[in-house]
Scaffold this motif. Sequence first.
Motif, mmCIF file in Angstrom:
data_model
loop_
_atom_site.group_PDB
_atom_site.id
_atom_site.type_symbol
_atom_site.label_atom_id
_atom_site.label_comp_id
_atom_site.label_asym_id
_atom_site.label_seq_id
_atom_site.Cartn_x
_atom_site.Cartn_y
_atom_site.Cartn_z
ATOM 1 N N MET A 1 0.856 -1.393 0.094
ATOM 2 C CA MET A 1 0.042 0.001 -0.044
ATOM 3 C C MET A 1 0.934 1.275 0.094
ATOM 4 O O MET A 1 2.065 1.296 0.128
ATOM 5 C CB MET A 1 -0.852 -0.040 1.391
ATOM 6 C CG MET A 1 -2.276 -0.761 1.060
ATOM 7 S SD MET A 1 -3.334 -0.573 2.441
ATOM 8 C CE MET A 1 -4.945 -1.128 1.898
ATOM 9 N N GLY A 2 0.236 2.295 0.009
ATOM 10 C CA GLY A 2 1.132 3.759 0.109
ATOM 11 C C GLY A 2 0.359 4.699 -0.634
ATOM 12 O O GLY A 2 0.938 5.856 -0.821
ATOM 13 N N HIS A 3 -0.753 4.688 -1.290
ATOM 14 C CA HIS A 3 -1.530 5.407 -2.268
ATOM 15 C C HIS A 3 -0.599 5.890 -3.267
ATOM 16 O O HIS A 3 -0.083 5.136 -4.167
ATOM 17 C CB HIS A 3 -2.142 6.589 -1.205
ATOM 18 C CG HIS A 3 -3.211 7.323 -1.852
ATOM 19 N ND1 HIS A 3 -4.198 6.606 -2.459
ATOM 20 C CD2 HIS A 3 -3.413 8.561 -1.649
ATOM 21 C CE1 HIS A 3 -5.034 7.474 -2.931
ATOM 22 N NE2 HIS A 3 -4.705 8.705 -2.517
ATOM 23 N N HIS B 1 -5.246 -4.637 3.272
ATOM 24 C CA HIS B 1 -5.459 -3.895 4.602
ATOM 25 C C HIS B 1 -4.892 -4.661 5.723
ATOM 26 O O HIS B 1 -4.775 -3.945 6.893
ATOM 27 C CB HIS B 1 -6.924 -3.778 4.800
ATOM 28 C CG HIS B 1 -7.461 -2.788 3.666
ATOM 29 N ND1 HIS B 1 -7.755 -3.140 2.519
ATOM 30 C CD2 HIS B 1 -8.096 -1.551 3.875
ATOM 31 C CE1 HIS B 1 -8.167 -2.160 1.892
ATOM 32 N NE2 HIS B 1 -8.409 -1.238 2.764
ATOM 33 N N GLU C 1 1.572 -0.011 -4.727
ATOM 34 C CA GLU C 1 0.046 0.098 -5.396
ATOM 35 C C GLU C 1 -0.017 1.145 -6.435
ATOM 36 O O GLU C 1 -0.882 1.248 -7.426
ATOM 37 C CB GLU C 1 -1.082 0.289 -4.376
ATOM 38 C CG GLU C 1 -1.213 1.405 -3.632
ATOM 39 C CD GLU C 1 -2.306 1.391 -2.396
ATOM 40 O OE1 GLU C 1 -3.113 0.553 -2.655
ATOM 41 O OE2 GLU C 1 -2.217 2.386 -1.682
ATOM 42 N N ARG D 1 -2.806 -2.192 7.498
ATOM 43 C CA ARG D 1 -3.438 -1.123 8.426
ATOM 44 C C ARG D 1 -3.666 -1.781 9.861
ATOM 45 O O ARG D 1 -4.165 -0.971 10.696
ATOM 46 C CB ARG D 1 -4.144 -0.581 7.707
ATOM 47 C CG ARG D 1 -3.839 0.705 7.187
ATOM 48 C CD ARG D 1 -4.889 1.361 6.434
ATOM 49 N NE ARG D 1 -6.187 1.251 6.611
ATOM 50 C CZ ARG D 1 -7.333 1.616 5.834
ATOM 51 N NH1 ARG D 1 -6.799 1.992 4.631
ATOM 52 N NH2 ARG D 1 -8.603 1.667 6.054
HETATM 53 O O1 F6P Z 1 -4.190 5.961 3.055
HETATM 54 C C1 F6P Z 1 -3.958 4.752 3.550
HETATM 55 C C2 F6P Z 1 -4.468 3.617 2.768
HETATM 56 O O2 F6P Z 1 -4.317 2.467 3.440
HETATM 57 C C3 F6P Z 1 -3.837 3.726 1.457
HETATM 58 O O3 F6P Z 1 -2.374 3.125 1.659
HETATM 59 C C4 F6P Z 1 -4.412 3.233 0.436
HETATM 60 O O4 F6P Z 1 -4.534 3.486 -0.699
HETATM 61 C C5 F6P Z 1 -5.820 3.524 0.940
HETATM 62 O O5 F6P Z 1 -5.785 4.013 2.451
HETATM 63 C C6 F6P Z 1 -7.067 2.408 0.911
HETATM 64 O O6 F6P Z 1 -8.131 2.977 1.280
HETATM 65 P P1 F6P Z 1 -9.577 2.117 1.846
HETATM 66 O O7 F6P Z 1 -9.166 1.653 3.093
HETATM 67 O O8 F6P Z 1 -10.397 2.995 1.659
HETATM 68 O O9 F6P Z 1 -9.763 1.022 0.589
#
Ligand code: F6P
Length: 357
Positions: free
Chosen positions: A178-180, A281, A231, A284
Amino acid sequence: MKRIGMLTSGGDCQALNAAMRGVVKTLVGSKEQVEIYGFLDGYKGLIYSRFQMLTGKDFSGILTKGGTILGTSRTPFKTIQDPDENGLNKVEAMKQNYYKLQLDCLVILGGNGTHKTANLLRKEGLNVVTLPKTIDNDLWGTDMTFGFQSAVDIATDAIDCIHTTAASHGRVFIVEVMGHKVGWLTLNAGMAGGADIILIPEIPYDIDKVIDKIEERDKRGSRFTIIAVAEGAISKEDARLSKKEYKKKLEKNPYPSVSYEVAAAIQKKTGREVRVTVPGHTQRGGSPCPYDRVFASRLGSEAGKLILEDQYGFMVGYVNREVVRVPLEEVAGKLKSIDPDASIVKEAKLLGISFGN
Ligand code: F6P
């Protein structure tokens, strides 16, 4: 007496609870009397007046707990000034609830989008103190955000696990991190996990260079290759497209994410077996790592100090290993990405890591 409203907004991450605990412990430990209003599910709680009154006790025993005891949601900044489906002016609603509860300030924990809204509320006259959370580490004004180190640990674990199976089968493995729109998490987890190739948005990749690295490893007798792909990674060709053209391309793209596109290209050009793993996820989730527990507690306690000193309009950040107060207007709307010429990138290259460029 201090009346504090607190909320967590945007995607969650580890150590949100640790940070809030840090704020509250600092306030409760002072001579001030404190009333805490915990708004539920991010800005939505403030807009629709959904909150719980909390005491110091509610913040006990949460140092190690992942997620957020307040709940969170995404309330995009893009539409924050548009009325909701019932015509409610969301910004006015937040202001009214703030004044109705006679709050002295809001403590807002969030990432990029959250900070834009926090800065808007500041401009509207509310007292705001913010804390930088996100696994992406892409917030301007701080060298580090909490949640980041915990996510690095999890993504590294994923790469470690893949290493053993990749070695047994002699396959090419892609781990999507992840990492946007930035590559901090991928770069750090990739280096920690000994990835051979790291693809990040800041350094657009050339698929032929990726394949060169795989073949070079083959020639040296390494049976497998690990590729850490952010990503948000993007090819050189796609990076040349306008935003509109790229969006259009993605609409027609048959691949669920960039990793699958990279995998298909390698498979097609080399005939090699490629597998993709997406920890998603999980990065996170779970308990904050010890580093994040300490880090978030430190930032939280500084936020508490700001409130006790009636100093508002700041994000608590971390610069050159010092906890600092950064004016919100300097933070909002800016992205902290990796400089392709940064020393960490140069060092990674010296270690033999390819960025596919
Ligand atoms: O900004 C945190 C993050 O986990 C990003 O790394 C990822 O692109 C995005 O949020 C995913 O979002 P969501 O939880 O809304 O799918």
